[in-house]
Write a protein that holds these residues in place. Sequence first.
Motif, PDB file in Angstrom:
ATOM      1  N   LEU A 181       0.842  -1.203   0.000  1.00 51.97           N
ATOM      2  CA  LEU A 181       0.000   0.000   0.000  1.00 51.97           C
ATOM      3  C   LEU A 181       0.877   1.254   0.000  1.00 51.97           C
ATOM      4  N   ALA A 182       1.938   1.245   0.793  1.00 55.40           N
ATOM      5  CA  ALA A 182       2.847   2.404   0.832  1.00 55.40           C
ATOM      6  C   ALA A 182       3.448   2.658  -0.551  1.00 55.40           C
ATOM      7  N   GLY A 183       3.827   1.584  -1.241  1.00 50.79           N
ATOM      8  CA  GLY A 183       4.395   1.724  -2.581  1.00 50.79           C
ATOM      9  C   GLY A 183       3.376   2.226  -3.587  1.00 50.79           C
ATOM     10  N   LEU A 184       2.148   1.718  -3.477  1.00 53.91           N
ATOM     11  CA  LEU A 184       1.081   2.164  -4.391  1.00 53.91           C
ATOM     12  C   LEU A 184       0.771   3.642  -4.170  1.00 53.91           C
ATOM     13  N   PRO A 241      -4.627   6.132 -13.534  1.00 50.51           N
ATOM     14  CA  PRO A 241      -5.444   5.004 -13.062  1.00 50.51           C
ATOM     15  C   PRO A 241      -5.402   3.803 -13.996  1.00 50.51           C
ATOM     16  N   GLU A 242      -5.283   4.047 -15.308  1.00 54.84           N
ATOM     17  CA  GLU A 242      -5.381   2.943 -16.262  1.00 54.84           C
ATOM     18  C   GLU A 242      -4.047   2.232 -16.488  1.00 54.84           C
ATOM     19  N   PHE A 264      -1.832  -5.628 -12.220  1.00 55.27           N
ATOM     20  CA  PHE A 264      -3.121  -4.998 -11.895  1.00 55.27           C
ATOM     21  C   PHE A 264      -3.266  -3.675 -12.618  1.00 55.27           C
ATOM     22  N   ARG A 265      -4.519  -3.354 -12.928  1.00 60.52           N
ATOM     23  CA  ARG A 265      -4.804  -1.964 -13.270  1.00 60.52           C
ATOM     24  C   ARG A 265      -4.573  -1.156 -12.007  1.00 60.52           C
ATOM     25  N   PHE A 266      -3.899  -0.009 -12.147  1.00 58.92           N
ATOM     26  CA  PHE A 266      -3.456   0.736 -10.977  1.00 58.92           C
ATOM     27  C   PHE A 266      -4.627   1.141 -10.074  1.00 58.92           C
TER      28      PHE A 266
END
Length: 402
Positions: free
Chosen positions: A92-95, A105-106, A174-176
């Motif tokens: 989550l921190a990296g995202l 987003p895409e 994953f899609r971001f």
Amino acid sequence: MVPFPAAALIVAAGRGLRVGGPVPKQYRMIAGRSVLAHAVAHLGKASEIGRIMIVIQPDDAEDCRIAVEASSIAASRVSIAAGGETRQASVLAGLEALAAEGVPPEAIVLVHDAARPFLSETVILRALIAGGRHGAAIPVLPVTDTLGIVDDGGTLVGTHDRASARIVQTPQAFRFDLVLEAHRRAAAEGRGDFTDDAGVADAYGHAVGTFEGDPALFKITLESDVARAERFLTELSLTEGAVPYETRTGMGYDVHAFTDGDHVWLGGVAIPHERALLGHSDADPVLHALTDALLGTIGDGDIGMHFPPSDEKWRGAASHLFLEDAARRVRERGGRIISVDCTIVCEAPKIGPHRAAIQARIRGILGLKADRVGVKATTSERLGFTGRREGIAAIAVASVAF
Ligand code: MG
């Protein structure tokens, strides 16, 4: 501009206790560089991937910096984020850090465990395609051994159905927006029990597709895996798409016609002549051919694509700018220029007296030693356009190690 065609998030914040020893497994050395450095090098080599985000323990910043340097991937493509208490918190921190950098987003994001050092180009491509198709996709391998279930005492009490079981690896694609949203919801709901990101996506209603994994993606978990990785590198034959290190060759060819003037540019050197060469830039066929040769090693188009003659910006430009740009592109893909070689085809001027100056100029532009830069010249025996003194041609070859 498409600054983020895809991104990679490498999870390197674990302490790797199972391997033992004072060094976390992602910083164990394999064939002269750390496990993390191998992963960064492979992901960085993929031209589809723009940003690489590495999530680490802040204490490991120096080890991580060394790993990025050893990967030969341009530091400008790599960002570092501080990880959390668990793998899930670290992802989550990296995202969030990728979101802060403006990843759209895409975009497809590949989430990868640092402890899996060997990713082939084939696997990366499969991941990107499957991620684009499904929104969430994971690499899997069939289970070939029987899966036994044992009780606390180690006695067999049953078996799992092998047919539907799969070994799940990374990189997971994953899609971001999908993976970020799922991780944010899991964190908001206080759920910290997921062992991978497919689990998070699945828990929040996203169907997770699968694609073919690779035995080479094995995880460094036990001490014996370090030795296995060393053996893997040594024994790896030239299997297509699985070559961890390779040499590539690119070629270039360029021609410029004579026009009125009193000097020509060849290899970045102005050579007095009764004619000049006609071109949008300084019309240096040697540096143009070398530029195309370097671009050829990374499949990155040609000089006309990056510096269109229609662009007024490049009118009269000194061609070392083009060659420097190509060298930068090669280095950003983790390439190291081994040697370049060029042949100038003309009846005049005589190249011999200028050969050393041309070689020194090319060496200076590319930062190479003298024995790595070939400069040769030939006439075409008065045949063809060079023989009729209508212009000058140059041919070049470049060898680059990745
Ligand atoms: Mg040209």
